[in-house]
Write a protein that holds these residues in place. Structure first.
Motif, PDB file in Angstrom:
ATOM      1  N   GLU A 246       0.822  -1.209   0.000  1.00 14.53           N
ATOM      2  CA  GLU A 246       0.000   0.000   0.000  1.00 14.53           C
ATOM      3  C   GLU A 246       0.861   1.265   0.000  1.00 14.53           C
ATOM      4  O   GLU A 246       0.455   2.301  -0.499  1.00 14.53           O
ATOM      5  CB  GLU A 246      -0.931   0.025   1.209  1.00 14.53           C
TER       6      GLU A 246
ATOM      7  N   SER B 277       2.647   5.187   4.491  1.00  9.57           N
ATOM      8  CA  SER B 277       1.305   4.654   4.259  1.00  9.57           C
ATOM      9  C   SER B 277       0.394   5.803   3.856  1.00  9.57           C
ATOM     10  O   SER B 277       0.335   6.824   4.541  1.00  9.57           O
ATOM     11  CB  SER B 277       0.780   3.990   5.536  1.00  9.57           C
TER      12      SER B 277
ATOM     13  N   ASN C  34      -6.047   9.098  -1.290  1.00 12.47           N
ATOM     14  CA  ASN C  34      -5.853   8.416  -2.558  1.00 12.47           C
ATOM     15  C   ASN C  34      -4.853   9.169  -3.420  1.00 12.47           C
ATOM     16  O   ASN C  34      -4.630  10.378  -3.272  1.00 12.47           O
ATOM     17  CB  ASN C  34      -7.175   8.306  -3.313  1.00 12.47           C
TER      18      ASN C  34
END
Length: 362
Positions: free
Chosen positions: A143, A163, A167
């Motif tokens: 991710e 992280s 988006n």
């Protein structure tokens, strides 16, 4: 002509490189990896970090893939390469105001550096600077990213994992970022908020750190127009959750000939900004005692009816290459305030092409 500039010049003349187009077909996570056929590609991370004691740092980590020739020469040699890998790593201690910069530059060959094909986790890597038995690398963790750099001679290093909080954002419609009226453009996207944690070594002291980063990825064969000398780039993370990217491309007379930007809402929705929707006013300057380059050093930004004052947290955050033919540029942490002085954010600013004979080789 310095060797790096000569290699790039010959690469442009002798090869036909891919160019950025508005209809590029994006695919993630695949497009986090390298794109063959483009002359320049970079993975750019900047951020603000804090140790448990409250001590604050800023950092930069960049890997560049710089094409020399479109296809490697047909030679029976382990040194045959079509590209160079350049890495930049910098840390600024906001308490002592000390800025340390390290760099690597290697041929893209198995012994020294390279970029993997999707889906290999290690996107790109290079050997550390001479004297350090380690690798610099960028790795995909499913991710987010892990980024690692070390320079034992400078007592500098970090291992950070990131992280995403928001988006991914395409910079410009479909990620097509026009840089000049003459056709210079790039494919460009950002992860504007990355929660970050890891370990930082600064002047030999090892610290656990947490913070917030920004990641930019661009690939292009014509990032600068022939008439342009550099750019001013802003990445600002506001306390209300919004993020702002602005770039100003400067012509040879010092004026801005192309500008654009993106305002990302707290929910992650991008609003593309025309040059008419914002204004950047320089309020102060700083001159490097090492290179003689004179940089803008404080700004008033007016955007969509708001006014932001952006100030360097440390004056000297100039990255100065020690390599033959290398360049210098200012890459630094900044604060964001309202005109009344209230703090409303943080960010980074990059200033390239300042000083004599210092046009970026891109």
């Amino acid at each position: 002509m310095p060797a790096l500039f000569l290699a790039l010049f010959l690469g442009v003349i002798l090869n036909e490189w891919k160019v950025a187009t508005p209809d590029f077909d994006w695919e993630f996570p695949r497009d986090h990896w390298a794109h063959d056929g483009y002359r320049t590609e970079w993975w750019y991370f900047t951020g603000h970090l804090q140790a448990p004691s409250g001590r604050r740092f800023a950092y930069q980590f960049t890997l560049f893939r710089i094409g020399v020739v479109r296809d490697p020469p047909q030679l029976d040699s382990a040194w045959t390469a079509s590209a160079l890998v350049m890495g930049h790593a910098a840390v600024t201690d906001l308490r002592s105001k000390r800025h340390i910069f390290s760099e690597v530059l290697y041929r893209e060959i198995p012994l020294l550096s390279g970029y993997a094909e999707f889906p290999a986790p290690r996107i790109g890597w290079s050997r550390a600077p001479p004297g350090t038995d380690a690798d610099w690398y960028l790795e995909w963790k499913g991710e987010g990213f892990e980024l690692v750099a070390r320079d034992d001679a400078l007592d500098l290093g970090f291992r950070l994992t990131t992280s995403p909080v928001k988006n991914l954002v395409l910079q410009g419609p479909n990620g097509f970022s026009r840089k000049s009226a003459g056709g210079a453009a790039s494919h460009y996207y950002s992860l504007t908020r990355l929660e970050t944690e890891g370990e930082l070594t600064f002047e030999g002291e090892r610290l656990e750190v947490t913070g917030l980063s920004w990641m930019d990825k661009e690939f292009s064969s014509s990032h600068l127009g022939m008439e342009q000398i550099g750019w001013d780039w802003f990445s600002l993370q506001l306390a209300d959750g919004r993020d702002l990217m602005l770039y100003l491309m400067r012509a040879s007379d010092g004026g801005v000939d192309t500008a654009s930007g993106t305002l990302v809402s707290a929910e992650g929705v991008p609003q593309y900004l025309s040059p008419e929707s914002f204004e950047v006013e320089v309020l102060d300057h700083w001159t490097s005692l090492e290179t003689g380059a004179r940089y803008p050093s404080r700004w008033r930004i007016r955007v969509l009816g708001e006014t932001l004052v952006v100030s360097p947290l440390v004056s000297d955050q100039e990255n100065r290459s020690r390599l033959r033919g290398g360049i210098h540029y200012w890459e630094g942490a900044v604060s964001v305030e309202r005109p009344d002085g209230k703090a409303i954010g943080q960010g980074f600013v990059e200033l390239t092409g300042y000083g004599v004979g210092n046009r970026p080789p891109l």
